[in-house]
Motif scaffolding. Sequence first.
Motif, PDB file in Angstrom:
ATOM      1  N   TYR A   1       0.857  -1.192   0.000  1.00  0.00           N
ATOM      2  CA  TYR A   1       0.000   0.000   0.000  1.00  0.00           C
ATOM      3  C   TYR A   1       0.891   1.240   0.000  1.00  0.00           C
ATOM      4  CZ  TYR A   1      -3.691   3.236   1.363  1.00  0.00           C
ATOM      5  OH  TYR A   1      -4.584   4.283   1.388  1.00  0.00           O
TER       6      TYR A   1
ATOM      7  N   ASP B   1      -7.973   5.174  -7.086  1.00  0.00           N
ATOM      8  CA  ASP B   1      -7.597   4.025  -6.263  1.00  0.00           C
ATOM      9  C   ASP B   1      -6.252   3.432  -6.676  1.00  0.00           C
ATOM     10  OD1 ASP B   1      -9.854   4.188  -4.697  1.00  0.00           O
ATOM     11  OD2 ASP B   1     -11.009   2.773  -5.899  1.00  0.00           O
TER      12      ASP B   1
ATOM     13  N   ILE C   1      -7.061  -3.625  -3.445  1.00  0.00           N
ATOM     14  CA  ILE C   1      -6.991  -2.480  -4.355  1.00  0.00           C
ATOM     15  C   ILE C   1      -6.104  -2.842  -5.543  1.00  0.00           C
ATOM     16  CG2 ILE C   1      -6.523  -0.003  -4.580  1.00  0.00           C
ATOM     17  CD1 ILE C   1      -6.367   0.031  -1.452  1.00  0.00           C
TER      18      ILE C   1
ATOM     19  N   LYS D   1      -9.267  -0.572  -8.825  1.00  0.00           N
ATOM     20  CA  LYS D   1     -10.328  -0.061  -7.964  1.00  0.00           C
ATOM     21  C   LYS D   1     -10.348  -0.871  -6.678  1.00  0.00           C
ATOM     22  CE  LYS D   1     -14.011  -2.991  -9.853  1.00  0.00           C
ATOM     23  NZ  LYS D   1     -15.375  -2.991 -10.441  1.00  0.00           N
ATOM     24  N   ARG D   2     -11.142  -0.437  -5.714  1.00  0.00           N
ATOM     25  CA  ARG D   2     -11.225  -1.116  -4.434  1.00  0.00           C
ATOM     26  C   ARG D   2     -12.346  -2.159  -4.428  1.00  0.00           C
ATOM     27  NH1 ARG D   2     -13.126   2.895  -0.680  1.00  0.00           N
ATOM     28  NH2 ARG D   2     -13.771   3.979  -2.580  1.00  0.00           N
TER      29      ARG D   2
END
Length: 363
Positions: free
Chosen positions: A11, A57, A87, A90-91
């Motif tokens: 992340y 995202d 992710i 998109k999430r």
Amino acid sequence: MTVKELSVADYRNIEKMNITPSESVNVIYGENAQGKTNLLESIWLFTGCKSFRSKRDKELVKFGASFAKNEMKFFAKGREQSAVIYIDKKRTAMKNGVTLRSPAELIGEFYAVIFSPSHLSLVKDGPVFRRKFLDTALCEIKPYYAKALAKYTHTLFQRNALLKDIQFHSELYDTLDAWDEKLSSYGAAVISERIKYTSLLSEFSAKIYDGLSGGKEKMSVEYTDNAKVYSDDPYEIKDFLLNRLRETRRDDIYNKITSIGPHRDDLDIKIDGLSARSFGSQGQQRSSALSLKLSESEIIKEITGEEPVILLDDVMSELDLKRQDYILNNISGRQVFITCCDPNTVLRLCEGKTFHIKDGGEI
């Protein structure tokens, strides 16, 4: 409401991190650009809302990785629960092992309030920041508000596109009545909820500001379109919007943009009856911003019965000792995550658990 465990992988700049936070204060410290804010952002996403820093995202995925995966165990609504967010472009999300149709279905399951240095400009900056503040707060506690706002935004986009095309296709003029009807209907739904929220915001922020100022000054908040204060009746709001759209139609066609509606509204914040934005000192403006953000957490508790998790992103260093002390005293009894460069900034005022972050990992 508390975060029990948090796991973050690929992340932003965080390759892999697992933390078991304290149920009280958690201080995340380290040099700048090491991943402190990224960790707070990863917690915020479990509210079901979009990132408070990025619109796309795919920007949340670590460079070179195919996807990011954030997992959290949390206590809410009287029981321990779990959620996972994946992710890529998109999430997508899961809650308690069940795949959700949309991450937005996490709204109402986990509550948090984010406070960053940018929020200290909430009062003195333009109305777009105050509208975003309202929308973010409302979307977190009322899923149907997010849907109403999306419908309004989509209809506004279509009306603006029509305004640009009318000069080339005059026959489109007659279709404006239908678009104005839809826009005023969706707009009234948005404004009505904003007004209700602002009423609570004014009540709580007045009490908090009274504490910050030692009772020397009074703060008030109203929701306004800058021409007048709205009625609190949704039907009257709809009629008002519809009439104003018709009155300004000629100008809207000339300027090729819609000039009336909740996308142009504002919060009128006053100190002792005077505009805090125009006449407030820097100290008054900061105290007003603090009052608004602390009120947000009080409103969540008032409406949902849940204590939200508090996320303070490098805000303590921007405040004097009096305001730092006031924040910490007013969020006691809640789980707090605070990012800073020097943990002593916070630990001299309270006790808590610390996490040293460097190069996207804990050391």
